[in-house]
Design a protein around this motif. Structure first.
Motif, PDB file in Angstrom:
ATOM      1  N   GLY A  41       0.823  -1.209   0.000  1.00 33.78           N
ATOM      2  CA  GLY A  41       0.000   0.000   0.000  1.00 33.78           C
ATOM      3  C   GLY A  41       0.852   1.252   0.000  1.00 33.78           C
ATOM      4  N   LYS A  42       1.925   1.241   0.786  1.00 34.58           N
ATOM      5  CA  LYS A  42       2.827   2.391   0.830  1.00 34.58           C
ATOM      6  C   LYS A  42       3.537   2.581  -0.515  1.00 34.58           C
ATOM      7  N   ALA A  43       3.933   1.468  -1.126  1.00 32.05           N
ATOM      8  CA  ALA A  43       4.638   1.546  -2.405  1.00 32.05           C
ATOM      9  C   ALA A  43       3.750   2.081  -3.523  1.00 32.05           C
ATOM     10  N   LEU A  44       2.442   1.837  -3.420  1.00 34.20           N
ATOM     11  CA  LEU A  44       1.520   2.266  -4.473  1.00 34.20           C
ATOM     12  C   LEU A  44       0.734   3.507  -4.092  1.00 34.20           C
ATOM     13  N   ALA A  45       1.163   4.182  -3.028  1.00 34.40           N
ATOM     14  CA  ALA A  45       0.407   5.340  -2.539  1.00 34.40           C
ATOM     15  C   ALA A  45       0.317   6.458  -3.577  1.00 34.40           C
ATOM     16  N   GLY A  46       1.254   6.523  -4.512  1.00 33.58           N
ATOM     17  CA  GLY A  46       1.248   7.595  -5.508  1.00 33.58           C
ATOM     18  C   GLY A  46       0.270   7.382  -6.644  1.00 33.58           C
ATOM     19  N   PHE A  47      -0.362   6.244  -6.710  1.00 39.03           N
ATOM     20  CA  PHE A  47      -1.321   5.948  -7.772  1.00 39.03           C
ATOM     21  C   PHE A  47      -2.730   6.250  -7.292  1.00 39.03           C
ATOM     22  N   SER A  48      -3.370   7.199  -7.907  1.00 43.21           N
ATOM     23  CA  SER A  48      -4.704   7.615  -7.485  1.00 43.21           C
ATOM     24  C   SER A  48      -5.729   6.503  -7.721  1.00 43.21           C
ATOM     25  N   GLY A  49      -6.515   6.234  -6.684  1.00 42.82           N
ATOM     26  CA  GLY A  49      -7.609   5.283  -6.821  1.00 42.82           C
ATOM     27  C   GLY A  49      -7.237   3.822  -6.695  1.00 42.82           C
ATOM     28  N   VAL A  50      -5.957   3.509  -6.517  1.00 40.73           N
ATOM     29  CA  VAL A  50      -5.532   2.117  -6.387  1.00 40.73           C
ATOM     30  C   VAL A  50      -5.801   1.636  -4.964  1.00 40.73           C
ATOM     31  N   THR A  51      -6.385   0.445  -4.837  1.00 39.06           N
ATOM     32  CA  THR A  51      -6.627  -0.150  -3.513  1.00 39.06           C
ATOM     33  C   THR A  51      -5.743  -1.387  -3.358  1.00 39.06           C
TER      34      THR A  51
END
Length: 633
Positions: free
Chosen positions: A581-591
């Motif tokens: 989750g932290k690694a993908l925090a920059g992608f809007s709307g990704v869960t």
């Protein structure tokens, strides 16, 4: 296993009871081969011996519930044997034979104790945890081949009764148990096509209480099938022989501190091997009385407010429980005379130093650690009150040999080094049930057995005196950049914190190191420790820099299996969810979620349909974790 003399004669009694009060006694005991000890042939022979030696002595006292702890229902040894004979003869009438399993699914109650022994007499007992998922229960019934189920009725445990009804299509007979001390009208039972349904005591009322009409079991016959807890996929069924159970119970009964008038408290459910071996079979050897808690056992919050009064009233000398029970008791003011309590035994999971110290400070009684596992019947190591070695789980028990292996091999490591603990001897199980054929249950060690040695999966050291020092689970190793980190060293550091009552360390996915250690803890009620405080504490005390956890998360409770053992998979999943989750925090709307599939953690990532999923996949590919992209609107 049995000798040529009648059990109970002076010569046999001398062979049965060598001195066993200190570690130095172990080798003297083993100087006589176990085959010459003339142990009872089976659990039924063990009970029959107790009824012959102490016919009118109280064997079991079952409490209706915590509130009515002063109103037990008692059975003498003769009465217990009579119940076992009646129930076993009923099972025989229902078609149960030596190789047939009988399933039992019920909270503890007066009838369950003899019912379990009767199942071992007529066939093979297969205790079930009624809290398991329906598909797991179905699979366990299928593996065991059980067509008869002894179960809690609607008065005793309505939820369990509903599960029994859901399983009815797999069964030929359902035998129903009532609550301890139940009076008044019985609940009506349904009529089911092709399934005989009735109350156990009513159906067995006319059966012979004096003898068993079938073939009594021999030492090599299967006595029980215990499920192992099921931390990965469906639970496995571990088979026990009568020889396994009798030998383990005898090793525990050897304890020279436990006289015949000692009273044992039992609070664990009878689907747990500890409840069967430690608190049911072991007391039969010396004619000791067991006081059984109500149906909820140690899970009954009301028990703790009354516990010390129960100890005083029944003069409880010994008990067996998991660390969380002693942590709760350490918070209860001692409001009674508990001078009878000498042997509070603890196992199943690591004992936090804070719990040990707090319990002893509150009660004046030291906790005695032990070690065991279902695949070695129950107990394999025990501690001694007068030879305290807090950094160990006790000394190996008589006739159980131990060695330490290199992980993934059967090669023994040099003395003093950590490796995988292996056990051999009379308590090692014959294997897991993997199928049934015309000859009965098909057993397989599933790579856990090699020439009589059991791979426990536990990392340990064993010293020259046979004392065991655990160092975590082999499969729990955290591998940080190729460096193996034993999670136990992180857990020990955190458990040394005065506020921490339990700790689990797991590996979290890491882009650079593969995985890094993170930890989860619980705290004593009323204490305060922030996650930052605990992180600093661990960083300053970790025995090596790579073992310092990257995060410490405080939880209300750590996950455990159905039988109370630590369950790390959910924590690994949570650690993966946080890291990804932290690694993908920059992608809007990704869960991001993490799920457990076939015993492994899988990152499940929801990607909006408008977003290019390839960029998300590029990030996921940097982590050594299975993942799945799921498009969503």
């Amino acid at each position: 296993m049995s000798g040529t003399l009648t059990s109970g004669t002076p010569m046999i009694e001398d062979l049965l009871w060598p001195r066993y009060a200190e570690p130095a006694d172990l080798l003297a005991i083993e100087a006589i081969p176990l085959a010459d000890r003339a142990l009872p042939e089976s659990t039924y022979a063990l009970l029959s011996r107790a009824a012959r030696l102490w016919p009118q002595r109280t064997a079991v006292r079952v409490l209706p519930d915590a509130a009515r702890w002063g109103e037990p229902v008692d059975r003498t040894f003769t009465g217990l044997l009579s119940d076992v004979n009646r129930y076993a003869n009923l099972l025989l009438e229902l078609g149960v034979r030596r190789g047939d399993a009988v399933a039992l699914m019920s909270p503890n109650c007066t009838e369950l104790v003899p019912a379990l022994l009767a199942a071992q007499l007529a066939g093979i007992a297969a205790p079930l945890n009624g809290g398991l998922a329906r598909d797991h229960l179905t699979e366990l019934l299928r593996l065991s081949g059980a067509r008869v189920l002894i179960t809690a009725g609607p008065e005793l445990a309505p939820d369990m009764w509903d599960r029994a009804m859901a399983l009815a299509g797999l069964l030929d007979a359902i035998l129903v148990l009532r609550p301890t001390g139940a009076t008044g009208a019985r609940a009506a039972l349904p009529a089911l096509d092709g399934v005989r349904v009735g109350y156990l005591d009513e159906l067995a009322a006319g059966a012979d209480p004096d003898t068993f009409a079938g073939r009594p079991p021999q030492s090599s016959d299967l006595a029980a099938l215990f499920h192992t807890g099921g931390t990965t996929g469906a639970p496995k069924l571990a088979a026990h022989t009568h020889a396994n159970e009798v030998a383990d119970a005898w090793s525990l009964a050897l304890n020279s501190l436990m006289a015949g008038d000692s009273v044992v408290f039992a609070g664990l459910p009878l689907f747990h091997v500890n409840a069967l071996v430690v608190t049911l079979l072991t007391p039969l050897f010396k004619g000791q009385q067991t006081v059984w808690a109500g149906p909820l056992g140690y899970r009954d919050p009301a028990l703790y407010a009354q516990f010390w009064k129960i100890v005083e009233h029944y003069r409880i000398a010994a008990m067996s429980a998991v660390p969380t029970v002693y942590a709760a008791l350490a918070q209860c003011p001692v409001d009674a005379d508990i001078s009878s309590l000498r042997l509070p035994m603890v196992g199943a999971s690591p004992l936090p130093a804070a719990v040990r110290a707090e319990f002893q400070s509150r009660t004046g009684v030291a906790l005695l650690e032990g070690y065991g596992l279902t695949e070695a019947t129950c107990a394999s190591a025990r501690s001694f009150p007068d030879d305290a070695r807090p950094d160990t789980l006790g000394q190996r028990m008589p006739y159980q040999q131990m060695k330490v292996l290199r992980p993934g091999t059967w090669e023994e490591v040099p003395p003093g080094q950590v490796g995988v603990l292996a056990i051999s001897g009379p308590t090692v199980f014959p294997g897991y049930v993997v199928a049934r054929d015309e000859h009965g249950h098909v057993l397989d060690g599933l790579a856990k057995l090699n020439d009589g040695w059991l791979d426990t999966g536990d990392l340990a050291r064993v010293d020259g005196d046979g004392f065991v020092r655990l160092a975590g689970r082999a499969k729990d190793l955290i591998i940080r950049g190729g460096h193996n980190i034993d999670p136990a060293i992180i857990e020990d550091v955190l458990l040394a914190h005065p506020a921490v009552t339990a700790a689990c360390a797991v590996g979290a996915p890491d882009e650079h190191s593969g995985e890094v250690p993170v930890a989860y803890v619980t705290l004593s009620p009323g204490t305060k420790a922030t996650e930052e405080d605990l992180l600093a504490w661990a960083a300053n005390r970790a025995p090596e820099r790579p073992a310092a956890p990257k995060a410490v998360t405080v939880l209300d409770a750590l996950p455990v299996t159905a039988i109370g053992k630590p369950y790390k998979l959910p924590l690994r999943a949570d650690a993966a969810r946080r890291a990804i989750g932290k690694a993908l925090a920059g992608f809007s709307g990704v869960t991001v979620d993490a799920v457990i599939e076939n015993g492994a953690v899988v990152a499940r990532v929801g990607v909006p349909s408008a977003l290019d999923g390839s960029a998300v996949k590029d990030v996921l590919d940097r982590y050594a974790i299975a993942s799945r992209l799921e498009s969503r609107p």
